[in-house]
Write an enzyme that holds these catalytic residues in place. Structure first.
Site, PDB file in Angstrom:
ATOM      1  N   GLU A 286       0.833  -1.208   0.000  1.00  0.00           N
ATOM      2  CA  GLU A 286       0.000   0.000   0.000  1.00  0.00           C
ATOM      3  C   GLU A 286       0.871   1.263   0.000  1.00  0.00           C
ATOM      4  O   GLU A 286       0.571   2.245  -0.686  1.00  0.00           O
ATOM      5  CB  GLU A 286      -0.913  -0.020   1.234  1.00  0.00           C
ATOM      6  N   GLU A 289       2.219   1.823  -3.406  1.00  0.00           N
ATOM      7  CA  GLU A 289       1.142   2.352  -4.256  1.00  0.00           C
ATOM      8  C   GLU A 289       0.940   3.845  -3.961  1.00  0.00           C
ATOM      9  O   GLU A 289       0.789   4.660  -4.873  1.00  0.00           O
ATOM     10  CB  GLU A 289      -0.128   1.564  -3.958  1.00  0.00           C
ATOM     11  N   CYS A 312      -7.887  -1.885   4.141  1.00  0.00           N
ATOM     12  CA  CYS A 312      -7.706  -3.097   4.963  1.00  0.00           C
ATOM     13  C   CYS A 312      -8.930  -3.436   5.800  1.00  0.00           C
ATOM     14  O   CYS A 312      -8.952  -4.469   6.456  1.00  0.00           O
ATOM     15  CB  CYS A 312      -6.473  -2.979   5.835  1.00  0.00           C
ATOM     16  N   SER A 332      -6.887   1.992  -2.330  1.00  0.00           N
ATOM     17  CA  SER A 332      -5.745   1.143  -2.662  1.00  0.00           C
ATOM     18  C   SER A 332      -6.273  -0.222  -3.106  1.00  0.00           C
ATOM     19  O   SER A 332      -7.315  -0.676  -2.630  1.00  0.00           O
ATOM     20  CB  SER A 332      -4.877   0.990  -1.414  1.00  0.00           C
ATOM     21  N   LYS A 371     -14.699  -9.822   8.672  1.00  0.00           N
ATOM     22  CA  LYS A 371     -13.627 -10.691   8.145  1.00  0.00           C
ATOM     23  C   LYS A 371     -14.160 -12.081   7.822  1.00  0.00           C
ATOM     24  O   LYS A 371     -13.605 -12.791   6.981  1.00  0.00           O
ATOM     25  CB  LYS A 371     -12.479 -10.772   9.153  1.00  0.00           C
ATOM     26  N   GLU A 374     -15.457 -11.544   4.429  1.00  0.00           N
ATOM     27  CA  GLU A 374     -14.340 -11.322   3.503  1.00  0.00           C
ATOM     28  C   GLU A 374     -13.671 -12.648   3.122  1.00  0.00           C
ATOM     29  O   GLU A 374     -13.359 -12.889   1.953  1.00  0.00           O
ATOM     30  CB  GLU A 374     -13.306 -10.392   4.156  1.00  0.00           C
ATOM     31  N   GLU A 379     -13.203 -13.901  -4.850  1.00  0.00           N
ATOM     32  CA  GLU A 379     -11.908 -13.471  -5.395  1.00  0.00           C
ATOM     33  C   GLU A 379     -10.740 -13.897  -4.502  1.00  0.00           C
ATOM     34  O   GLU A 379      -9.585 -13.762  -4.899  1.00  0.00           O
ATOM     35  CB  GLU A 379     -11.890 -11.961  -5.653  1.00  0.00           C
ATOM     36  N   CYS A 516     -10.078  -1.237  14.956  1.00  0.00           N
ATOM     37  CA  CYS A 516     -10.382  -2.659  15.214  1.00  0.00           C
ATOM     38  C   CYS A 516     -10.475  -2.987  16.701  1.00  0.00           C
ATOM     39  O   CYS A 516     -11.110  -3.982  17.064  1.00  0.00           O
ATOM     40  CB  CYS A 516      -9.323  -3.537  14.569  1.00  0.00           C
TER      41      CYS A 516
HETATM   42 FE1  SF4 Z   1     -13.075  -2.806   9.998  1.00  0.00          FE
HETATM   43 FE2  SF4 Z   1     -14.142  -3.076  12.418  1.00  0.00          FE
HETATM   44 FE3  SF4 Z   1     -13.294  -5.213  11.095  1.00  0.00          FE
HETATM   45 FE4  SF4 Z   1     -11.518  -3.478  12.076  1.00  0.00          FE
HETATM   46  S1  SF4 Z   1     -12.908  -4.754  13.275  1.00  0.00           S
HETATM   47  S2  SF4 Z   1     -11.473  -4.399  10.033  1.00  0.00           S
HETATM   48  S3  SF4 Z   1     -12.587  -1.538  11.812  1.00  0.00           S
HETATM   49  S4  SF4 Z   1     -14.980  -3.885  10.499  1.00  0.00           S
END
Ligand code: SF4
Length: 591
Positions: A286, A289, A312, A332, A371, A374, A379, A516
């Site tokens: 990143e 970039e 991220c 990014s 996550k 994700e 992909e 986070c």
């Molecule tokens: Fe985003 Fe919250 Fe997950 Fe951290 S904990 S990556 S701020 S959604």
């Protein structure tokens, strides 16, 4: 400001006009019980629908009881917070709430962590009269990739709606129906997957019952660990270590990095690695970039888009895919650290230990519910095999540790394994708002100027304000940086970019309050800023104690490029560590 005097439980107090009874009582040290009420002062959000009626008080001269969270005081007011009438009313209200609430407390995901159950105990409810008159609603349970909604457990406190609409401006949740059928969810009773939900999990973080919980993957992890044909490795995100101890009775802000590693090893993981390693890798990609776009921009290339936005946070990625798809060339292209780790583990590391991709299981421990979603995105799969097999939250890890009869309080401190467990302090600060851009600045400054930073801490990038701005001097070139936590604040910055009014070269956006450390998968904090600030302190302390503080100085990152990737943004790095974005905006069609 006009002041008024009132009496609460025979104590005189003077407060500003407009203050609620609940706040005035709090100033006197009187704790009126609340269920739906929430006040997140640092986030400037207050939920006071006066809906649950648990906080009722008696006001002399008023016939009915008043909800203290939403009733403003007046001069000469006389309030009684625990008269027999009030106590009786609160208990009756609770009995009504419980009368149409499922009775599966023993197996509910929120068991032991449920505000509703705690309040029933506090109010002395021992039986539930009137159940024969109550109608149990029969909503289907909604299983999304990250969040499970059981609307039968919704008590209409509307805290989730506040986080979804006021804080995040996502607009996935709103109240529908009335009476026993009343609940909160996506419009037209859609499932979350069909809504603009980003899976940030802030609704789960504030839900006082089992109506909103995370999708549990602990059984999948146990099954993988029990399978002798699989090699199971784990990565742990930076914010987890600053909060996991709370599940074991430790004070917020107690860092348990070493004890967490020891626990994971005893759970049977073959290699215990650190997502912070991949955070360093993210900075290499990143940061390169950013420098590339910046240099071209400074040289007058009008085709280069600035600001660059960090990428991220997967909830943030979903947010712009849903709301600003026409701007998807601005963030990014770097994958999140979770996904970079998975891609490197299933190629570079799998080759090193001579294990086939399908026999290597990658588990991630995340403070985050987005996550989970994700990790399932197409992909990030190769022939259907995901780079990250299972993503579990800090809370799920705590359950696994307790299930295995382990206690963090008695475990020794141990180190992560190498090579994917070594990280710099820059990787650690990814866990807090402002941390990603500070980590990027440490590397980008040195690579751009060729000079060594004398001080690696960029205090101007730290803090808890919702939107922060700072200018960092890159040896004569001023770089304007923006930071936002909370998608509502991010939306404002995006609107500025869209209108061509943005002054920034780079912007960091994290969805959760405080970054986070305030994630939807952390020990339940109900967005209490005291807890979030204590966790933040622990993260900065861990960074300060690291011998290496800059991502580009991590020797295992240097080796990874030498042995495998070539250089940042190489074709191979691009293939494994970058991604693309999709238009997820949808129009709702009403037939
Ligand atoms: Fe985003 Fe919250 Fe997950 Fe951290 S904990 S990556 S701020 S959604």
């Amino acid at each position: 400001m006009e002041k008024v005097k009132l009496t609460i439980d025979d104590k005189l107090i003077e407060v500003t006009k407009g203050t609620t009874i609940h706040k005035a009582a709090k100033e006197l040290g009187i704790d009126i019980p609340v269920l739906c009420y929430m006040n997140l002062e640092d986030l400037n959000i207050e939920n006071k629908p006066g809906g649950c009626r648990i906080c009722v008080v008696e006001v002399e001269g008023r016939n009915n009881l008043a909800p203290s969270c939403s009733t403003e005081v007046w001069d000469g007011m006389v309030v009684h917070t625990h008269s027999m009438r009030v106590i009786n009313a609160r208990r009756t209200v609770m009995e009504f709430i419980l009368s149409d609430h499922p009775k599966d407390c023993l197996t509910c995901a929120k068991s032991g962590n449920c505000d509703l159950q705690d309040m029933a105990v506090k109010l002395g409810v021992r039986e539930i009269p009137g159940q024969e008159y109550a109608e149990m609603s029969e909503y289907k349970i909604d299983f999304s990739p990250s969040i499970i909604r059981d609307l039968d457990k919704c008590i209409m406190c509307r805290r989730c709606e506040m986080m979804c609409n006021d804080f995040q401006t996502v607009g996935a949740l709103s109240a529908f129906h009335r009476g026993f059928e009343a609940a909160v969810g996506p419009a037209f009773e859609m499932e979350l997957e069909d809504s603009p939900c980003t899976y940030c999990g802030q609704c789960v973080a504030v839900c006082p019952t089992g109506a909103l919980t995370e999708k549990d993957h602990t059984r999948d992890v146990i099954n993988a660990l029990a399978d002798p044909t699989k090699t199971v490795i784990v990565q742990t995100a930076p914010a987890v270590r600053a909060a996991l101890g709370e599940e074991f009775g430790m004070e917020p802000g107690t860092s348990v990095t070493g004890e967490m590693v020891a626990a994971l090893r005893r759970l049977g993981f073959d290699h215990v690695f650190d997502t912070d390693f991949a955070a360093d890798l993210t900075i290499m990609e990143e940061g390169t970039e950013l420098l590339d776009r910046l240099t071209k921009h400074l040289n007058g290339d009008k085709d280069v888009k600035l600001p660059i936005l960090t990428s991220c946070c997967p909830a943030w990625v979903s947010f712009f895919e849903h709301n600003f798809p026409e701007m998807s060339d601005i963030p990014s292209t770097a994958r999140s650290p979770q996904q970079m780790f998975g891609a490197i583990a299933k190629t570079y590391f799998a080759d090193k230990i001579n294990v086939k991709r399908e026999d290597l299981i990658v588990v991630s421990i995340m403070p985050c519910l987005a996550k989970k979603y994700e990790a399932q995105r197409d992909e990030f799969k190769v022939d259907g095999n995901p780079d990250v097999d299972f993503s579990i939250s800090t809370r799920e890890l705590a359950h696994l540790i307790k299930e295995a009869n382990l206690d963090l309080n008695t475990l020794p401190k141990e180190d992560f394994d190498k090579p994917l467990g070594e990280s710099s302090g820059a990787g650690v600060i990814f866990g807090v708002t402002g941390g990603v851009i500070e980590a990027a600045t440490r590397t980008a400054y040195e690579l751009h100027t060729g000079k060594k930073l004398e001080k690696v801490e960029f205090e101007q990038l730290r803090g808890f304000e919702a939107v922060r701005k700072a200018t960092v001097d890159f040896d004569g070139t001023p770089i304007n940086i923006g930071i936002a936590h909370g998608l509502g604040h991010a939306r404002k910055l995006l609107e500025d970019i869209k209108a061509g009014k943005s002054e920034f070269h780079a912007i960091e956006i994290m969805s959760c309050p405080g970054g986070c450390i305030g994630g939807g998968g952390q020990p339940l904090h109900h967005s209490d800023s005291g807890i979030l600030k204590a966790r933040t302190k622990a993260i900065y302390a861990e960074d300060a104690g690291k011998p290496i503080r800059k991502s580009h100085e991590n020797p295992y990152i240097i080796k990874l490029y030498e042995e495998f990737l070539g250089k940042p943004m190489s074709e191979k790095a691009h293939h494994l560590l970058h991604t693309c974005y999709f238009d997820k905006s949808r129009k709702i069609e009403i037939s």
